[in-house]
Design a protein around this motif. Structure first.
Motif, short mmCIF file in Angstrom:
data_model
loop_
_atom_site.label_atom_id
_atom_site.label_comp_id
_atom_site.label_asym_id
_atom_site.label_seq_id
_atom_site.Cartn_x
_atom_site.Cartn_y
_atom_site.Cartn_z
N TYR A 9 0.79 -1.22 0.00
CA TYR A 9 0.00 0.00 0.00
C TYR A 9 0.83 1.28 0.00
N CYS A 10 2.09 1.20 0.43
CA CYS A 10 2.94 2.38 0.46
C CYS A 10 4.37 1.98 0.11
N THR A 11 5.34 2.77 0.46
CA THR A 11 6.72 2.51 0.08
C THR A 11 7.57 1.94 1.23
N GLU A 12 6.94 1.56 2.33
CA GLU A 12 7.65 0.99 3.48
C GLU A 12 8.36 -0.31 3.08
N VAL A 13 9.60 -0.47 3.54
CA VAL A 13 10.40 -1.65 3.23
C VAL A 13 10.90 -2.24 4.54
N GLY A 14 10.93 -3.57 4.63
CA GLY A 14 11.43 -4.23 5.82
C GLY A 14 11.42 -5.73 5.66
#
Length: 78
Positions: A9-14
C-alpha cells in the motif's frame, strides 16, 4: 544478503514480519477505509479536510467512516 519486502500500500520496506505487521496498520490500506484512501479527503501537507462534511480533529484522520469512497486517483503502490 537479507531479503526485503515492500508494503503493498505504500513505500515501506522491511523484513517479512515487519511488513506483515505494518500492512495491517498502514494508513494507505484501503480495507481500513481511512481519509488517506478516500475521494472526499483533501490531503494537504499539514492537514486533511473532508469534502463530505465530516469534522476532523486537527492532525487526525478518520477510520471506518460511513462516507468513505475509494479514491481511484490515489494509488500509493502501483
Amino acid at each position: 544478503m537479507k531479503q526485503l519486502f515492500r508494503c503493498e500500500y505504500c513505500t515501506e520496506v522491511g523484513t517479512e514480519d515487519e511488513i506483515k505487521e505494518h500492512e495491517a496498520q498502514c494508513l494507505w490500506n484501503y480495507t481500513k477505509r481511512t481519509c488517506y484512501t478516500c475521494r472526499h479527503a483533501d490531503k494537504n501537507v499539514m492537514k486533511i479536510t473532508c469534502a463530505a462534511g465530516r469534522e476532523l480533529e486537527s492532525g487526525k484522520y478518520m477510520e471506518g467512516c460511513g462516507s468513505w469512497e475509494w479514491d481511484d486517483r490515489d494509488h500509493a503502490a502501483k
